[in-house]
Design an enzyme around this catalytic site. Structure first.
Site, mmCIF file in Angstrom:
data_model
loop_
_atom_site.group_PDB
_atom_site.id
_atom_site.type_symbol
_atom_site.label_atom_id
_atom_site.label_comp_id
_atom_site.label_asym_id
_atom_site.label_seq_id
_atom_site.Cartn_x
_atom_site.Cartn_y
_atom_site.Cartn_z
ATOM 1 N N GLY B 148 7.575 4.246 -2.116
ATOM 2 C CA GLY B 148 8.605 3.249 -2.354
ATOM 3 C C GLY B 148 7.981 1.927 -2.786
ATOM 4 O O GLY B 148 6.781 1.698 -2.590
ATOM 5 N N CYS B 149 8.812 1.063 -3.355
ATOM 6 C CA CYS B 149 8.303 -0.194 -3.883
ATOM 7 C C CYS B 149 7.868 -1.131 -2.751
ATOM 8 O O CYS B 149 6.749 -1.645 -2.751
ATOM 9 C CB CYS B 149 9.351 -0.861 -4.770
ATOM 10 N N TYR B 150 8.739 -1.337 -1.761
ATOM 11 C CA TYR B 150 8.355 -2.189 -0.636
ATOM 12 C C TYR B 150 7.114 -1.632 0.081
ATOM 13 O O TYR B 150 6.174 -2.394 0.363
ATOM 14 C CB TYR B 150 9.508 -2.316 0.369
ATOM 15 N N THR B 152 4.667 0.153 -1.021
ATOM 16 C CA THR B 152 3.454 -0.071 -1.810
ATOM 17 C C THR B 152 2.929 -1.487 -1.587
ATOM 18 O O THR B 152 1.743 -1.702 -1.336
ATOM 19 C CB THR B 152 3.748 0.159 -3.303
ATOM 20 N N SER B 153 3.840 -2.463 -1.665
ATOM 21 C CA SER B 153 3.403 -3.858 -1.518
ATOM 22 C C SER B 153 2.897 -4.135 -0.106
ATOM 23 O O SER B 153 1.936 -4.868 0.107
ATOM 24 C CB SER B 153 4.545 -4.812 -1.880
#
Lengths: 348, 348, 348, 348
Positions: B148-150, B152-153
């Protein structure tokens, strides 16, 4: 390997040149100057370029700034450009100038809209760098005057109409809207976030310095003098120019429909790698060319008023500045014109 | 030439895959599906891609959608993904799934945060596609669960800290802010321009479905259970996630300074092509990774409170989705991991 | 009729004071100063105010600037404020200072975070102008130090929690996001449109000058020293601050749920005209207070981690600056506290 | 106390009516309908209005919706409006209709641009609610057709020019740019944040339904048929319309300068409370009317092309919709026309 110098590399056109050239396989950037940031690492000033450019800004006054260059991109503001360029030309370098200083052929016109011209002798030598018209001349030019952003959008949008003699040339109105990066990177109140965001305004109606540049080029295409009304507006986006252009059809053409004009545009631009003509019923959005060298054009004939309306969009920093400069460099160096410029737009 | 199918190609992750893969020299896109746009030209739906992709959306139910593919990118929403993928796996295709369906190893956790899992047997087979941790496993995987994007960050920002055992793992707080494209391309009131523009809000504090994904991965890194507070926010920009992460240093580490932590991050990520660690005193801006596969990380030790604060930025559609998916594909296919992904960010 | 002088009236807090006071029925603006615009018409500099204010900026050095005033609003930057204010106080005028110069009670703390303090003798006299705490003291104050924008959002969000002794005061983290107008009206590169738009960043983590102001006020509420982690971020909107605040519940309170905390906030603020507590399940958006003096607060207990998360939103130019200043003026002058401040937010 | 019903109160024009009327001292809102939100609290749907409106949306089919009303504001979309209004008129209520259904006097024109008209008998009764022209008729009207947003900006900008007979009426071009709230509150892909933000496009050139409305009104002013070219554009801001209008001066007027035209506009509008004419050299920005009922107008004569260019700005939701509706209500009820409308714009 073509060796490149960039003079004035810390503005938005400099940033874009660095971005584009850093992945252009046939060039090597040998010097980038900046008065403001001299002796600082490029990647410190522009952290997005970390890993792509790894050099240090040098003083524009430093003779190393152009010593090794085959091609010099001049991103200095007008006036500074005509101070630096004569010397560079004398040294035999080829120059692509992104300022306005060598765009207008008639120094009197330049002086009426700008200020005293201090390098008039170079005006004849300079080639107006719009490849869609002057490709042949650009090939051998020593000095290319890279077009302004508004003129690029306007001329590409109107050229086929004027060539085709379909319109009354006294009726041309150009209503243009530009993203804020067009105003440059210097901090100014009117382009600060809070003043520009959620705002929209027209400015310099009938007085903008790009007016004579547009008229010079359209007149040359038409073979006679053309005057236009040109109204720029400040659009709260980072990038992009959209020009909405109006002209009245000559009476004998009043039967022409949108599809006819579209067909003539498609034919006119059939060999152009960076012009895309929209299908009937579709008008372009600046977001569809963001980050690319494309100029997308949509056309609508308003049969009720017998006017044709042309809408063109470009990324002002690319086709309107640095991308077109690289396109000119490719032509000048005998490379494939698309080299380094053929990535898709970044949407959304 | 690696043959590619994209299932669900009309959302923002599909658009980005098309953009990236259209200039990837080792692949050929053989099919793109869309229920909504089936039988329409891709370049009509996405005019920015005119000239880059020249095919027609096909029905996802059409067997041709995956027939020729070596690699299938699945951009379907969760639930749909686990309906389609088992069949594709059975046919021996390799799959990179951008949905959440195969990210959580424990189906009970999935079912607690999402819904009933209908392809549990594939959970063991699936490899979590974060190359910075699981590169070796990704190489041979048949099914990669793209992060997921969150997560990953957050994971990239916290991993070196946790590995180094410098912090008290019970004190981790992740305050994340995501651009609106993270909410997908479907029209919704809350992501309409007028509602989101000039607005900012937190949502699903402590309840967002990316929470267990972050915790699973951090726990695996730590070798024991970690619970985090995770608060997502909706940021009025198109692209980008910035996560501000807080943790308290263990008492014995209270002498450590910002420069020490930065040094340990630089060492930890020294071989990673897409991680850039900021110098001391610099914190990253989402604008410096826009349009790229980079994750940029800044670090600050707050000596007054004995906390370390880590700030990471990614382009949510690229390192947070489609770029990371291509990075995984490159690893799976034995290509240079950077192929097709090494263009500089688009700033401004 | 209360006679008003505004010193430094050409910044964003000055503009807002003019807007609010121009329709406040009990006041008359007798002088507005600006060094930059002296002798220019206010409505020329601020065309939106055409028809509402019809005077001319005068030089701040001009003695007329405060001669007739009952109340002087000082919108000068810190340092300038403490140069001008002692003289005004000596003349017996009442002053509402929007700068930081008189907010910190301990001049040593001021000097550690700002610079040398040149009017220490006034620090005792000054009342911190947060009506929700110091209403009684404000009533009779001669010098009110109007709170900073971040501190207003943080203190109003945390005060009931601290008063209730529910949380471990060593665990407070304040993650704040401010619209660009918070950076003032001076043109700067980092707040220019192109640099801030489509961007987002943290800055001065653990080092922002509002940190000691928050700590001073929270410590006073708690009756003992509190240290917080404070991380400001720059949000690409014109107006608004959202603070997301984290604290760990004391063990004995671990059974408390969101609804319990909401109930205690509603009770705590039941008589406050400008505080609105959100219902359970709702978190506030900065857009819902734009153009108003409200502070809206949402609460969520994260039971998994035993933390309470509080989200507060204000319009940084109103409750975070000029609106609060007018609220203080109303209290000082014995007017209804809501006078001139009770219009609904402007949404969308 | 004037009793008010609002039909269709959950769109942006409804929200603005609620905001304006909630502080209008002479009215009482007795019913607000919404099909979508019926039975929900207004302040739950619109948290910014918490504390200002405290009622519940009722079903539009509910007879209570208009029973007590003296004035009914109809914010329904066109077509729905002409279904509901005849019944309300029959009951003797006075109606201000914000839809397009009663703006065009000739039902054939309506049917050419919209669809079948089902309440033709009311067309004669309806008064076009532009107070600057029809104030006298509005006073006694039972049915006021509140003007469209684009027509308001265009007509107010062009009226003095046409009245003065200075221009060739066949040369009028209107290039308008509208903020996204003009497209309504329904979720649509093309007005979603990610699609509209950082974008700009023209749409429906020569085909927009506001064209005949503009032409009807300008023709009536001129006393003969006028046709215009009208090109709307979608501007990435929440609020505001800027119209740039072009017309060629009649030959005999070619000596007129900007200052002459400005003087004639000032004279023409000298008694209008909501029209502000900019000084020579100043062009208006949409940000200077945000949140207000003003129409600000700037003028520039382009002597080189003998054209006059007029730029008008309004807040599309206020002077372009709900503010003008309240202005009409004030006139109809014999109140001071400015009641409830005289707050300064919210800038920035």
């Amino acid at each position: 390997m073509i060796k490149i110098s960039i003079l004035g590399g810390s503005g938005y056109t400099g940033i874009e040149l660095l971005r584009i050239l850093s992945r252009h396989h046939d060039v090597k950037i040998t010097a980038v100057t900046s008065r403001q940031y001299k002796c600082e690492r490029l990647s410190k000033v522009f952290p997005h370029l970390e890993g792509f450019v790894d050099s240090i800004f040098i003083d524009p006054a430093n003779s190393k700034s152009i010593k090794d260059a085959d091609i010099v991109f001049c991103c200095l503001p007008h006036k500074s450009a005509m101070e630096f360029i004569p010397e560079i030309i004398k040294k035999g370098k080829r120059v692509i100038d992104l300022s306005a200083d060598f765009r207008l052929k008639d120094s009197k016109v330049y002086e009426a809209w700008y200020e005293k011209h201090t390098a008039k002798n170079l005006l004849k030598k300079a080639v107006y760098g719009l490849p869609e018209i002057y490709r042949a001349e650009i090939k051998d030019a020593q000095l290319v005057a890279n077009p302004g952003c508004y003129p690029t959008s306007a001329i590409l949008g109107l050229m086929p109409l004027i060539k085709s003699k379909l319109i009354d040339n006294t009726t041309i109105i150009i209503d243009s809207k530009s993203g804020v990066s067009g105003a440059g990177r210097e901090a100014k109140l009117e382009t600060s976030f809070v003043e520009a965001n959620e705002g929209f305004k027209a400015y310099k109606i009938g007085e903008h310095r790009h007016t004579p540049e547009i008229e010079q080029c359209l007149s040359q295409i038409a073979g006679k003098d053309i005057k236009v009304s040109f109204s720029p507006h400040l659009l709260p986006v980072n990038r992009g120019i959209l020009s909405t252009m109006y002209a009245t059809m000559k009476t004998q053409n009043s039967k022409l429909k949108t599809q006819n004009i579209i067909a003539s545009y498609k034919k006119y631009y059939r060999n152009e790698p960076f012009i895309r003509i929209m299908h009937e019923g579709v008008l372009p959005n600046i977001s569809q060319v963001r980050g690319s060298n494309f100029c997308d054009i949509g056309i609508k004939v308003d049969e009720r008023t017998n006017r044709v309306v042309v809408v063109s969009v470009i990324d002002n920093l690319i086709k309107g500045a640095s991308g077109q400069a690289v396109q000119n460099m490719n032509i000048m160096c005998g490379l494939n014109e698309e080299t380094g410029l053929l990535s898709p737009p970044l949407f959304p």
